[in-house]
Motif scaffolding. Structure first.
Motif, PDB file in Angstrom:
ATOM      1  N   THR A 292      16.948 123.003  34.686  1.00 56.31           N
ATOM      2  CA  THR A 292      18.008 123.022  33.679  1.00 56.31           C
ATOM      3  C   THR A 292      17.477 122.402  32.399  1.00 56.31           C
ATOM      4  OG1 THR A 292      19.695 122.791  35.390  1.00 56.31           O
ATOM      5  CG2 THR A 292      20.356 122.312  33.118  1.00 56.31           C
ATOM      6  N   HIS A 293      17.316 123.245  31.366  1.00 55.19           N
ATOM      7  CA  HIS A 293      16.832 122.743  30.082  1.00 55.19           C
ATOM      8  C   HIS A 293      18.013 122.236  29.273  1.00 55.19           C
ATOM      9  CE1 HIS A 293      14.162 122.242  26.724  1.00 55.19           C
ATOM     10  NE2 HIS A 293      15.004 122.909  25.953  1.00 55.19           N
ATOM     11  N   LEU A 294      17.935 120.991  28.802  1.00 53.73           N
ATOM     12  CA  LEU A 294      19.068 120.359  28.147  1.00 53.73           C
ATOM     13  C   LEU A 294      19.441 121.029  26.837  1.00 53.73           C
ATOM     14  CD1 LEU A 294      18.442 116.603  28.898  1.00 53.73           C
ATOM     15  CD2 LEU A 294      19.754 118.282  30.190  1.00 53.73           C
ATOM     16  N   GLY A 295      18.553 121.756  26.247  1.00 56.62           N
ATOM     17  CA  GLY A 295      18.904 122.642  25.152  1.00 56.62           C
ATOM     18  C   GLY A 295      19.273 121.946  23.862  1.00 56.62           C
ATOM     19  N   LEU A 296      19.966 122.706  23.037  1.00 56.27           N
ATOM     20  CA  LEU A 296      20.291 122.280  21.686  1.00 56.27           C
ATOM     21  C   LEU A 296      21.607 121.507  21.673  1.00 56.27           C
ATOM     22  CD1 LEU A 296      19.523 122.497  18.671  1.00 56.27           C
ATOM     23  CD2 LEU A 296      20.883 124.599  18.592  1.00 56.27           C
ATOM     24  N   VAL A 297      21.585 120.308  21.118  1.00 54.17           N
ATOM     25  CA  VAL A 297      22.790 119.498  20.955  1.00 54.17           C
ATOM     26  C   VAL A 297      23.071 119.351  19.467  1.00 54.17           C
ATOM     27  CG1 VAL A 297      23.843 117.229  21.291  1.00 54.17           C
ATOM     28  CG2 VAL A 297      22.406 118.218  23.086  1.00 54.17           C
ATOM     29  N   MET A 298      24.295 119.647  19.067  1.00 52.20           N
ATOM     30  CA  MET A 298      24.690 119.480  17.670  1.00 52.20           C
ATOM     31  C   MET A 298      26.069 118.842  17.605  1.00 52.20           C
ATOM     32  SD  MET A 298      23.334 122.713  15.443  1.00 52.20           S
ATOM     33  CE  MET A 298      21.607 122.773  14.973  1.00 52.20           C
ATOM     34  N   VAL A 299      26.242 117.930  16.645  1.00 56.66           N
ATOM     35  CA  VAL A 299      27.502 117.222  16.449  1.00 56.66           C
ATOM     36  C   VAL A 299      27.866 117.310  14.977  1.00 56.66           C
ATOM     37  CG1 VAL A 299      28.722 115.017  16.666  1.00 56.66           C
ATOM     38  CG2 VAL A 299      26.943 115.632  18.333  1.00 56.66           C
ATOM     39  N   ASP A 300      29.114 117.654  14.707  1.00 60.67           N
ATOM     40  CA  ASP A 300      29.625 117.647  13.341  1.00 60.67           C
ATOM     41  C   ASP A 300      29.414 116.248  12.750  1.00 60.67           C
ATOM     42  OD1 ASP A 300      31.318 117.400  11.063  1.00 60.67           O
ATOM     43  OD2 ASP A 300      32.644 118.960  11.833  1.00 60.67           O
ATOM     44  N   PRO A 301      28.777 116.145  11.575  1.00 60.61           N
ATOM     45  CA  PRO A 301      28.541 114.808  10.988  1.00 60.61           C
ATOM     46  C   PRO A 301      29.798 113.964  10.880  1.00 60.61           C
ATOM     47  CG  PRO A 301      27.337 116.486   9.766  1.00 60.61           C
ATOM     48  CD  PRO A 301      28.199 117.213  10.756  1.00 60.61           C
ATOM     49  N   ASP A 302      30.967 114.610  10.695  1.00 58.44           N
ATOM     50  CA  ASP A 302      32.215 113.864  10.586  1.00 58.44           C
ATOM     51  C   ASP A 302      32.667 113.286  11.927  1.00 58.44           C
ATOM     52  OD1 ASP A 302      32.315 114.522   7.896  1.00 58.44           O
ATOM     53  OD2 ASP A 302      33.535 116.319   8.245  1.00 58.44           O
ATOM     54  N   ALA A 303      32.087 113.773  13.029  1.00 59.72           N
ATOM     55  CA  ALA A 303      32.506 113.329  14.364  1.00 59.72           C
ATOM     56  C   ALA A 303      31.485 112.409  15.022  1.00 59.72           C
ATOM     57  CB  ALA A 303      32.753 114.544  15.260  1.00 59.72           C
ATOM     58  N   ARG A 304      30.412 112.093  14.320  1.00 60.96           N
ATOM     59  CA  ARG A 304      29.398 111.223  14.913  1.00 60.96           C
ATOM     60  C   ARG A 304      29.924 109.797  15.049  1.00 60.96           C
ATOM     61  NH1 ARG A 304      24.366 113.763  11.402  1.00 60.96           N
ATOM     62  NH2 ARG A 304      24.273 115.734  12.579  1.00 60.96           N
ATOM     63  N   GLY A 305      29.403 109.098  16.032  1.00 63.17           N
ATOM     64  CA  GLY A 305      29.837 107.736  16.281  1.00 63.17           C
ATOM     65  C   GLY A 305      31.111 107.651  17.109  1.00 63.17           C
ATOM     66  N   GLN A 306      31.536 108.760  17.734  1.00 62.90           N
ATOM     67  CA  GLN A 306      32.747 108.759  18.542  1.00 62.90           C
ATOM     68  C   GLN A 306      32.464 108.659  20.042  1.00 62.90           C
ATOM     69  OE1 GLN A 306      35.502 111.913  17.556  1.00 62.90           O
ATOM     70  NE2 GLN A 306      35.196 111.683  15.350  1.00 62.90           N
ATOM     71  N   GLY A 307      31.220 108.362  20.398  1.00 65.82           N
ATOM     72  CA  GLY A 307      30.886 108.210  21.813  1.00 65.82           C
ATOM     73  C   GLY A 307      30.866 109.508  22.587  1.00 65.82           C
ATOM     74  N   LEU A 308      30.315 110.577  21.987  1.00 70.73           N
ATOM     75  CA  LEU A 308      30.284 111.880  22.643  1.00 70.73           C
ATOM     76  C   LEU A 308      29.049 112.090  23.515  1.00 70.73           C
ATOM     77  CD1 LEU A 308      31.408 114.117  19.625  1.00 70.73           C
ATOM     78  CD2 LEU A 308      32.842 112.961  21.309  1.00 70.73           C
ATOM     79  N   SER A 309      28.072 111.190  23.425  1.00 71.57           N
ATOM     80  CA  SER A 309      26.780 111.419  24.088  1.00 71.57           C
ATOM     81  C   SER A 309      26.919 111.556  25.598  1.00 71.57           C
ATOM     82  CB  SER A 309      25.808 110.293  23.755  1.00 71.57           C
ATOM     83  OG  SER A 309      25.527 110.268  22.374  1.00 71.57           O
ATOM     84  N   TRP A 310      27.814 110.786  26.221  1.00 71.67           N
ATOM     85  CA  TRP A 310      27.918 110.849  27.682  1.00 71.67           C
ATOM     86  C   TRP A 310      28.401 112.213  28.150  1.00 71.67           C
ATOM     87  CZ3 TRP A 310      32.354 111.563  30.669  1.00 71.67           C
ATOM     88  CH2 TRP A 310      33.587 111.475  30.010  1.00 71.67           C
ATOM     89  N   VAL A 311      29.176 112.906  27.306  1.00 71.15           N
ATOM     90  CA  VAL A 311      29.609 114.260  27.638  1.00 71.15           C
ATOM     91  C   VAL A 311      28.480 115.255  27.385  1.00 71.15           C
ATOM     92  CG1 VAL A 311      31.247 116.102  27.097  1.00 71.15           C
ATOM     93  CG2 VAL A 311      32.007 113.721  27.124  1.00 71.15           C
ATOM     94  N   LEU A 312      27.855 115.165  26.240  1.00 68.92           N
ATOM     95  CA  LEU A 312      26.870 116.162  25.821  1.00 68.92           C
ATOM     96  C   LEU A 312      25.581 116.103  26.636  1.00 68.92           C
ATOM     97  CD1 LEU A 312      27.359 115.813  21.965  1.00 68.92           C
ATOM     98  CD2 LEU A 312      28.158 117.695  23.417  1.00 68.92           C
ATOM     99  N   TYR A 313      25.206 114.933  27.126  1.00 70.08           N
ATOM    100  CA  TYR A 313      23.920 114.805  27.814  1.00 70.08           C
ATOM    101  C   TYR A 313      24.024 114.637  29.325  1.00 70.08           C
ATOM    102  CZ  TYR A 313      21.500 114.508  23.370  1.00 70.08           C
ATOM    103  OH  TYR A 313      20.992 114.807  22.134  1.00 70.08           O
TER     104      TYR A 313
END
Length: 341
Positions: A132-153
């Motif tokens: 499973t290749h983790l692939g491309l992760v992108m976050v809207d700059p306005d939404a950064r810092g909201q603790g989304l990493s645990w979902v995305l990764y």
């Protein structure tokens, strides 16, 4: 009018029950259908959707809508004429091998972040295995810092791991971003390369890396002219195969809070040339446990634990019950005697 203490307590209990119900329904659907298409509230006011192999079964309209949502997020950081990498063209064949995790605002439906995983088949010890290749992760700059990493990764790989009956699953990651190097190292087991002293390159790591570089460069946008240093797992001159717009300088690349990952990337990668590190690791029981207790926010942990328990019963107890019931058909299992005879 001010709500009484008992009303407030009842409201909190009701919210907890609704969240547990959402998580139980999420996991039940994950293992009751052949391809994942699930939605879950992972943050207040945000909805996470996980779609497996959308190119195989979504209608053309649904597929175009999904790709359009991904392009909305990507357009916040990339020019429109650069959205030609990976899944952005919307090709069914490529989307058939993808697993998309999309986070949107629940009320407006506005997409704010996504991860596009890909499943690659590589040979290991003479037999094919899925990576499973983790692939491309992108976050809207306005939404950064909201603790989304645990979902995305981590969330999607956890779903796949549990659906596979807790069988260890190989993962790969290609990046030049120190924060991502650190996130992958912290989330998965046996990750190589990493700056941690216990990181070691095994023969399995080397076989998988060779297979990925030989067969699957297009998955992460690396051209045939790019080199590969097998001793360090560094892809040299990596930004020539469609991912050109993602190239960053060291100063532009987001840093991890632990400085060892920035120091590792600065030491191992030539940012002017455009190098990437190819990380290979596994999600196994140890990684899943660490993910649940160290990375999932405390507010989301109870629901995930209840869902995992529910899943364990489904994956371990139900097959036994199906095997012992000799009156009904379950998949390839046939009844001892057909009814009515």
């Amino acid at each position: 009018m001010v709500a009484s203490g008992s009303d407030q307590t009842a409201g909190r209990v009701g919210n907890v029950i609704r969240r547990l119900s959402d998580h139980a329904a999420f996991w039940f659907k994950a293992f009751a259908q052949p391809a994942i298409d699930l939605s879950l509230r992972t943050h207040p006011g945000q909805l996470t959707r996980i779609v497996e192999s959308p190119g195989r079964w979504l209608s053309q309209d649904e597929l175009e809508k999904l790709v359009a949502q991904l392009r909305i997020v990507a357009a916040k950081t990339l020019p429109a004429n650069e959205l030609t990498y990976g899944i952005f063209p919307g090709e069914r064949e490529r989307l058939s091998r993808a697993i998309v995790t999309l986070i949107s605002e629940e009320d407006s439906g506005r997409p704010i972040a996504f991860n596009a995983l890909s499943v690659m088949q590589v040979e290991l010890d003479g037999a094919p295995v899925d990576v499973t290749h983790l692939g491309l992760v992108m976050v809207d700059p306005d939404a950064r810092g909201q603790g989304l990493s645990w979902v995305l990764y981590g969330l999607t790989t956890l779903v796949l791991f549990l659906r596979d009956g807790l069988r260890p699953r190989w993962i790969s990651n290609v990046t030049q971003v120190p924060s991502v190097v650190g996130m992958v190292t912290a989330t998965f087991s046996d990750v190589y390369p990493s700056p941690r002293p216990e990181a070691r390159q095994s023969f399995a790591h080397l076989q998988l890396a060779r297979g990925i570089m030989r067969q699957h460069r297009a998955v992460f946008g690396v051209g045939e002219e790019a080199g590969f240093d097998e001793s360090r797992f560094v892809i040299t001159n990596a930004y020539t195969g469609g991912s050109d717009a993602l190239k960053k300088t060291f100063d532009e690349a987001p840093k991890h809070r632990d400085p060892q990952y920035s120091e590792f990337c600065a030491r191992e990668l030539d940012y002017e040339r455009g190098d990437d590190v190819l990380q290979i690791g596994r999600i196994d029981l140890a990684a899943a446990r660490a993910y649940l207790f160290e990375q999932v926010p405390h507010g989301s942990l109870p629901g995930l634990l209840v869902a995992s328990l529910f899943l364990g019963l489904q994956r371990l107890v139900l097959p036994v019950l199906h095997w012992l019931d000799d009156d009904r058909t379950f998949g390839t299992l046939r009844p001892r005697q057909e009814r009515g005879r």
